[in-house]
Design an enzyme around this catalytic site. Structure first.
Site, PDB file in Angstrom:
ATOM      1  N   LEU A  82      60.951  33.511  52.791  1.00 21.53           N
ATOM      2  CA  LEU A  82      59.715  32.657  52.670  1.00 21.53           C
ATOM      3  C   LEU A  82      59.927  31.226  53.142  1.00 21.53           C
ATOM      4  CD1 LEU A  82      57.517  34.188  49.883  1.00 21.53           C
ATOM      5  CD2 LEU A  82      57.222  34.838  52.123  1.00 21.53           C
ATOM      6  N   LYS A 115      56.702  33.366  41.580  1.00 20.26           N
ATOM      7  CA  LYS A 115      57.881  33.529  42.292  1.00 20.26           C
ATOM      8  C   LYS A 115      58.980  33.702  41.584  1.00 20.26           C
ATOM      9  CE  LYS A 115      60.779  31.259  45.815  1.00 20.26           C
ATOM     10  NZ  LYS A 115      62.067  31.570  45.139  1.00 20.26           N
TER      11      LYS A 115
END
Length: 671
Positions: A82, A115
């Site tokens: 990402l 995350k």
């Protein structure tokens, strides 16, 4: 142009080196924030000079090559990374890019997740049965870790429910909760094994063991966050819908996944998670924000290494680099000598850090630390900052060796290190001012003798003015003497004297805990008090007899025996009793005469209880003939697990010990 080419070459070489250390060796040398900075610098240069982009640039791929020791699995759908943002302005710019790229004016909703700071894996199910698992590797090819993943209890070997696709590849993060990380390092220090710098390294090291039996002993867990291959079935058309479907099939999904209707709600989610971060029980380094609609995701598409429809919004770095200017040595309550690194001040996770613990001489040797070294500092939540590793590639020429003292830096007494222990200690006992202050502070603390109003500053002054040398001297203090202390008027002084008088009435367990015997915490003190009943019996106990107490092994038994064998300690205890310290006579409980399911059993409480306090639960269990221990061992008969039970529950399950919840405990207490 030549200088630009040279910069690009150096950046790519540096990034490849650190990618190898991070992905292949599981031994990162620099913080993630420094890696991110180097990657941003490379990407910016390549954006300005696209003609100089090479196919093997770190910006054009995801990770690093897999270890040769594992067989390899090629990802049918690449596992991409990402892109990152680090502030609100960058996130809002990302939000605008997404809105601008969509061909319709359809509203965008965001699926927000934690995350996780672990290891990305893919798991393939065929007809609902786990058939293979792989690491991310370089995004195209990963390591075959199927045998190891099968040992992780959170990951189902077979999915349950209806309409399971013929082939389904789920993706997620394997990670290690904080309690499990601490237990692994505690065991490693005790046995001389490898100590991990952080939970992420421990998770990676555990998952990439060639022997699955080692992995099985590590309390790894897993959260699912996406899908790769999908054949012979259908999934919902939103990201959140897919996660909920995975959960219905038995795959673990974080309960913090949240749907946000606007950029403002995303920012509110980010700040709430940042606030809750220290209490989560596992490491995260940001939040992941994804466009919820699969149709919109398809419109947005991908760039070379990342989707355009998702971004990682990272928290301020918990690791930073700085220099060690000196190493000093502190003396604790039990005489433990602790080395402390004095650092060039640096901001870590929003706090200015100038000191970091080095734990002991073994840790200094493990790190290979020298004064003057460039080091990585980590600060997570309320944890004391620590040195994670030395940046050996940037070691200055004028570094100096760290020399551990042979004499106490406070009182000059010899420093000794018992064989098998990592900690070095001052032998000065009560003559050591550092130990005296700390042992007195412990003695009067709330869970020990509970002397109300006698804080650390009062103890400091009492020791510095030499009014008090032993705990017994506290009970000889007068209001007149106390009024000579700073900020201590006649009324306050009398209140302290009254509190000391009140504290004379205590319990045997509190008294034992207050003495500060090495490694005797509240639970062990309570166990000793319950087993022996009287001070005389405890003082006369042999090391063999002491080991019959639940939760007491050879090391603790030796500390207790040696403490009472020391004449100066017995003299202090005699003085305390002469000053009027007392406790109720013991009530002798014969477990054989009690009709209770807990009678004669060694019980451990873990987690939080909702219907009664832990102290009340302990007292009730003891009344019913149980022996309440503080840790799980082979001697444990039963574990009572409340909410958020951690490593004790995991160990109980590992040892096959019976576990009940609070509801069952209350039922048995009532019976």
């Amino acid at each position: 142009m030549e200088s630009i080419e040279q910069q690009l070459t150096e950046l790519r070489t540096t990034l490849r080196h650190h990618e190898y250390l991070y992905h292949v060796m599981d031994a990162p040398e620099i913080p993630d924030a420094e890696y991110d900075r180097l990657m941003r610098e490379l990407r910016e240069l390549e954006t300005k000079h696209p003609e100089l982009i090479t196919p093997d640039s770190p910006t054009q791929r995801v990770g690093a090559a897999p270890l040769a020791a594992f067989s390899q699995i090629r990802h049918e759908v690449p596992m991409l990374s990402l892109d990152n943002v680090f502030d609100e302005e960058s996130f809002l710019a990302f939000n605008k890019r997404v809105q601008d790229r969509l061909k319709s004016n359809e509203k965008v909703t965001w699926c927000c997740e934690l995350k996780l700071d672990g290891l990305a894996v893919s798991i393939l199910y065929e007809n609902g049965v786990l058939v293979s698992a792989a690491t991310r590797g370089d995004g195209t090819t990963g390591e075959d870790i199927t045998s190891n993943v099968r040992t992780i209890r959170a990951i189902p070997l077979k999915l349950h429910g209806e309409n399971i696709p013929a082939r389904l590849e789920v993706r997620g993060e394997v990670f290690l909760p904080q309690a499990g990380f601490e237990k692994i390092n505690e065991d490693a220090r005790r046995t001389g094994g490898k100590v991990f710098a952080n939970p992420r390294n421990a998770a990676a090291g555990s998952l990439r063991q060639l022997d699955p039996r080692i992995t099985a002993k590590r309390p790894l867990t897993f959260f699912c966050y996406g899908v790769g291959v999908l054949e012979g079935g259908e999934l919902p058309d939103t990201h959140l819908g897919r996660l909920m479907q995975f959960k219905a099939w038995g795959l673990p999904v974080s309960d913090r996944v949240t749907l946000c209707e606007s950029a403002e709600e995303v920012l509110a989610f980010y700040h709430k998670v940042e606030e809750d971060r220290p209490t989560l029980g596992f490491d995260i380094d940001g939040v992941v924000i994804k466009v919820n609609s699969l149709a919109q995701q398809e419109q947005l598409g991908f760039v070379a290494r990342a989707p355009r429809w998702a971004v990682a919004f990272k928290f301020p770095a918990q690791e930073q680099m700085t220099f060690v200017r000196d190493v000093e040595f502190q003396v604790g309550r039990t005489g433990a000598i602790t080395p402390v690194a004095r650092l060039e001040p640096v901001h870590v996770a929003g706090v200015l850090v100038s000191n970091a613990t080095l734990h002991n001489a073994d840790e200094i040797e493990r790190l290979g630390l020298r004064i003057g070294d460039k080091v990585v500092i980590r600060r997570a939540g309320d944890v004391i900052p620590q040195v994670v590793n030395v940046v050996l590639s940037e070691r200055p020429e004028d570094t100096r060796e760290v020399v551990f003292p042979t004499h106490c830096p406070v009182c000059g007494s010899d420093v000794e290190r018992v064989e098998g222990e990592a900690v070095a200690r001052c032998t000065g006992g009560l003559i050591c001012g550092a130990q005296r202050k700390e042992s007195l502070k412990h003695f009067v603390s709330r869970r020990a003798m509970d002397v109300d109003g006698m804080g650390d500053k009062i103890i400091d002054q009492l020791v510095e003015k030499e009014y008090v040398h032993t705990p017994a001297d506290l009970f000889k203090l007068t209001a007149g003497k106390l009024t000579g202390l700073e900020r201590m008027g006649p009324k306050s002084a009398q209140n302290v004297v009254n509190a000391l008088e009140k504290a004379k009435e205590t319990t045997f367990a509190r008294f034992l805990y207050a003495l500060g015997v090495r490694e005797v915490g509240e639970a062990t003190a309570a166990g000793l008090a319950a087993y022996f009943g009287t001070l005389e019996a405890l003082e006369a106990a042999s090391i063999e007899e002491l080991q019959k107490v639940p939760d007491v092994g050879i090391v603790v038994a030796s500390h207790v025996h040696n403490f009472f064998a020391e004449e100066s300690n017995r003299n202090v205890i005699s003085e305390l009793l002469a000053e009027g310290v007392h406790w109720p006579e013991p009530i002798v409980i014969n477990a054989e005469e009690i009709d209770s399911p807990f009678a004669g059993k060694t019980v451990v409480l873990t987690g939080s209880l909702s219907q009664m306090s832990r102290d009340d639960a302990k007292a009730r269990l003891v009344e019913l003939g149980a022996k309440v221990a503080g840790s799980v061992s082979k001697k444990t008969d039963l574990v009572i697990a409340g909410e958020a039970a951690g490593s004790k529950l995991a160990k109980a399950q590992e040892l096959g010990i019976e576990v009940i919840d609070e509801t069952e405990m209350l039922r048995l207490l009532g019976s």
